[in-house]
Every structure is written in C-alpha cells, then in structure tokens.
Scaffold this active site. Structure first.
Site, short mmCIF file in Angstrom:
data_model
loop_
_atom_site.label_atom_id
_atom_site.label_comp_id
_atom_site.label_asym_id
_atom_site.label_seq_id
_atom_site.Cartn_x
_atom_site.Cartn_y
_atom_site.Cartn_z
N GLU A 129 31.06 36.32 50.55
CA GLU A 129 31.66 35.17 49.86
C GLU A 129 32.02 34.15 50.94
OE1 GLU A 129 34.77 36.78 47.39
OE2 GLU A 129 33.38 38.21 46.44
N GLU A 333 39.24 31.62 43.64
CA GLU A 333 37.78 31.78 43.51
C GLU A 333 37.18 30.37 43.47
OE1 GLU A 333 36.07 34.63 43.34
OE2 GLU A 333 37.59 36.16 42.89
#
Length: 528
Positions: A129, A333
């Site tokens: 990520e 996120e």
C-alpha cells in the site's frame, strides 16, 4: 544526520515566562494548495482570488516512487538543507535491516516544546500500500517549503512537533510491484507477518509473535506521548476509527458483497473519533462522497466508518495507540488501488494534501495543561480520565497532558501516587483549546510545606506572557477558579456583551455554585 543511537527524545529547558497561548490564523490569513476547491472548503482558501498551487522542488522530490535508498537520500538531504525545521532519526530496523526513518518537522525539531503537542503520521504498514508512503514524503516537502510563506503552516510548525514515518514496512515495499491494485504480495513483513495484526489487543489475546517493526513502534510511542496519529493505508477510500476489535462479534462473511457483517464497536470518545474522521474526509477531494471503490465493495456514509463495523480485526495499531497510550489514531485509507502507477501520484497528493494538514491541527482542540505539586513542580505519570470516558491518559515527565474533546462541560479526574485524588470541572469551547492547570496536594503533607496561592505556578507565567489567552482553569486546594478570556479574537469578534456570556450553573464536588460575572469586557470567572 541522526543515527539510531541519537534518537530524538523530549528534551526541554524550563525557563521563566513561557507563553502558551495558541495564535490560530484567521481564515483570511490561510493559504494552501487546492484544486479549485476553495468554494467547497470555506475558510481555508488563499487571501487572493486564485488559490496558490503547490509546485514541488523537483530537484529534491518528484512524483515518482522512491525505494528505500532513494527515500533515505531524500530524507538525509532534506534535514541537511533545513536543519532548523527538520530532524531525522530511526526508531529501529526492519527484519532485513532497513532503517525505520522518522522525520520531525517543527520549529523545534530537536527539542520538545513545553506545553505543545507531538503528533505523528505512519505510512506503508502494509508494504504493497504505497501511496501513503509517497504522500508523507511530499508532506515533508510541503511543510518545510511553506514555512516562511504560509501563515497557517508557520502556526502549525510553531505550535506542534510533527513526526513522520513514511514506511513502517520497507521490506514488504521492496517485494511489492507498481501497478498492482489488489492482492497480498508485499503486504506482510519479510517473515510473513501482518504488522497491523501484530500489536497487543484489549479484547482478545494476540498470540502472534511480535515483530521488530512492531516492537520499534511500541518503544517509540512509549517514549513520546503522542496526542494524535494517522495511519495511511490503501485499497479503499475511507477514514476508519476505533475500535477495530470487539469482545463478542462473530463476523459472517457475506458471499454476495464479499465483506464482513458486524456491529460497531464504539469507544467512550466516539464523538471525537467521528469528528477527526470527518475532518479528514470532508477536506478530501472525494472521500466524503462515500462512493465504493468497486461494485462488490462497501460504501461508507460521509466517507467514515467504525473499524469493527467494517470488519473486526485483532492486533490493530490504532486500538493499541488509544487504549495503551491515550493517543487518538485514525486509519486513513487513501487510495482504491494499493500500488497505482506513479503518474497518478500527483492526483493523490492533490486529493489528500488539505486533509493531511487539517487533521493534524485537530491536536489543538480540547483541553491541555499541567499537573503540579504545591511547589509548582511537575508530576510525571499522573493518571487522568474524563469522567464518563473510561480510557485514560497520563502526564509527561514535565507534568503535561492533552486530550482532544468536543465543546462541552467535563470533569477531569486526576490520580497520582502520594497525592490526594482530584476532580476538576472545566469547559471546552470551539474557538481555542482550554488550558487547565491542576495542583495536587500530598496525601501526607510535610509540616513545613508551603501553601500555594492562586497566583503562583505556571498559570501566572502563562497569564503574564500570553498575548492571546486560551481558556484557563487553575485548580488549588482552597478554590477552583476558571477563567475564559473573552477578549481574545479567537473567541469573540468584539467585546462581549451579556448575551455573549454562557448562562448556566457551574457544578463542583462541593455542590452547585452560581456564575460570577466579573469584568464583562475582560473575562468570565468561575469560583467555588
């Protein structure tokens, strides 16, 4: 540069006459990059008609992915170029020996600023990520290059120490591949452990072997009392707040939506966590719309969610920060694709820049102050709790404490070894933080102990030297006095009238006492 053994710790020199008033720039003083979003985000646009665009120093940092060696070179060069605003240190090493670099960005990068909070961002806890890792490098670049030109950034760095850890999982990043939006390659550390399932858990025993990266974070936040934290992830577009785990939920995998069906697991500070999450989502270009990344993925109302309501997990970092150390952490996120192509990085920076800055400024909301003995000495590791909110927090070695709270009336419960417990009523307002100084009395006072006066201690120095006074509550054994500086421009636009003053009864342990209005043009005083 700093080596591992030269980890920056809180070092401070106590001196007489320290001002603690926080001068927050007004809306016409604030300028920041925005993609023509000044109409969507009122109060945070530039002073002129056109928003100021962010122009990166391409000789130092560009919108490309930086491997560990490139990142290290950038961080070292930055701290050499900006020694008065940055300090570089490592909190440890990954399994494969890569440094876990942290950059402090502040007007006081090497020394703790007495009475001013430490905050942090952590990126790349899942190695694949990768967007958050690059966002944090650009965040460093933006802060240091804007300090002399942007009043809001100057205020933030003058009053906050920002610790930025771009990559907690550099080994996983090295195993990841650009352009991969899904999957687990590189997610884990080099031993195959998910670092966001590797922390102690309040609700369920976590039997997973603790990893070097996790141990480094635990030691780090044990040394520095962080007030606020954001953990940057990828794979969704939402701000997720504690709790991540729950004592009794049994998640059921839905074959239709490929998601977990669970109930929220709410903290005693749920109002604060929702506010923090909304602060990020509402200042983001897209997050607050709550649009699902995929048709099979959940959508999130207003771009926020309770972690356990999304899906419960054991061993998460944000629950550990909050329960063990009183640090309010939110999981951010920031990208639907976990490792998007590099040419999309500028778009992600434009989407998140404002959110990242406004989120950190929330550390200056609520109550802050000192816990002292009768001689004005700091009491370290005093235990504090807001009545009705059973997750506590503690003081630093200098007696400092901070707690983010929404406007309202609260009671602070204070406990310290060798001292009589105290309950102190106080109020939080929207416009500025409340300063609350608490004097504790020994449980067995020595015969020659001096009796403190209400004008002694840190509170007096603050009043003498502050140009703009925050809300102040000074507590002693003989009286509790609460003073709200109503002449401050952060509170009222003009001298207050009777209508500007709050009309309610102030309660204490000794019963209910009425408000005493003293000097309507100056301040409001509570006594009992």
């Amino acid at each position: 540069m700093l080596t591992t053994k030269q980890t920056v710790l809180a070092v401070v020199t106590l001196c007489t006459g320290i001002a603690f008033a926080i001068q927050v720039p007004t809306s016409d003083q604030i300028s920041i990059a925005s993609n023509d979003r000044s109409d969507v985000l009122p109060g945070f646009g530039g002073a002129g008609d056109e928003p100021r665009a962010y122009r990166p120093d391409t000789s130092s940092l560009d919108f490309v992915y930086h491997n560990h060696e490139d990142m290290t070179r950038y961080l070292r060069a930055t701290t050499a170029r900006y020694p008065n605003l940055t300090a570089l240190y490592s909190i440890g090493k990954s399994v494969q020996g890569r440094e876990l670099w942290v950059m402090v960005v502040s007007a006081s990068p090497y020394e703790h600023m007495l009475g001013k909070p430490d905050v942090k961002y952590i990126g790349n806890i899942h190695g694949n990520e990768a967007v958050g890792r690059e966002l944090l490098l650009h965040m460093i670049q933006y802060l240091i290059t804007s300090y002399t030109t942007d009043p809001y950034i100057k205020w933030l760095l003058d009053n906050t120490r920002i610790h930025i850890l771009p990559s907690l999982n550099p080994d996983g990043y090295a195993a990841s591949k650009e352009g991969t939006c899904d999957g687990g390659q590189g997610r884990y550390n080099s031993r195959g452990f998910d670092l966001n399932r590797n922390f102690p858990d309040y609700f369920k025993q976590n039997n997973k072997r603790s990893q070097p990266e996790t141990e480094a974070v635990k030691e780090w936040i044990n040394k520095i009392q962080f007030v606020l934290s954001g953990s940057l992830h990828g794979g969704a577009l939402v701000a997720s707040y504690p709790y991540d785990n729950t004592p009794n939920a049994r998640p059921l995998l839905s074959s239709v939506f490929n998601s977990y069906v669970s109930q929220p697991s709410l903290t005693p500070d749920d109002d604060v966590f929702k506010h923090l999450s909304l602060t990020y989502a509402n200042n983001h270009a897209k997050m607050s719309r709550g649009v699902a990344c995929k048709s099979a993925s959940p959508s999130f109302e207003n771009g926020i969610t309770n972690g356990a309501a999304w899906y419960p997990l054991t061993g998460g970092m944000q629950d550990y920060n909050y329960i063990w150390h009183g640090c309010m952490e939110v999981t951010l996120e920031v990208s639907c694709c976990k490792f998007p192509p590099a040419y999309e990085l500028r778009k992600y920076w434009d989407d998140n820049q404002l959110s990242m800055i406004k989120f950190l400024a929330e550390a200056h909301r609520g109550v802050q102050g000192f816990v002292m003995d009768p001689n004005g000495g700091p009491i370290e590791r005093a235990q504090l709790k807001i009545k009705g909110r059973d997750v506590g927090f503690s003081t630093t070695k200098y007696g400092e404490f901070w707690r983010i709270l929404m406007p309202g009336v609260y009671k602070l419960e204070v406990f310290a070894d060798g001292f009589v417990p105290r309950d102190v009523d106080f109020m939080v307002v929207e416009q500025h933080p409340t300063l609350l100084n608490v004097t504790m009395q020994p449980s067995k006072p020595p015969p020659s102990s001096p009796v403190p006066s209400e004008s002694s201690g840190l509170g007096e120095r603050i009043d003498e030297h502050s140009q703009q006074k925050p809300t102040v509550y000074q507590s002693t054994t003989t009286a509790r006095t609460a003073a709200i500086a109503t002449s401050s421009p952060t509170v009222f636009n003009s001298a207050p009238s009777n209508a500007d003053l709050p009309q309610y009864l102030h309660n204490s342990a000794n019963g209910t006492t009425q408000e005493i209005l003293q000097g309507l043009k100056d301040r409001l005083v509570f006594t009992n």
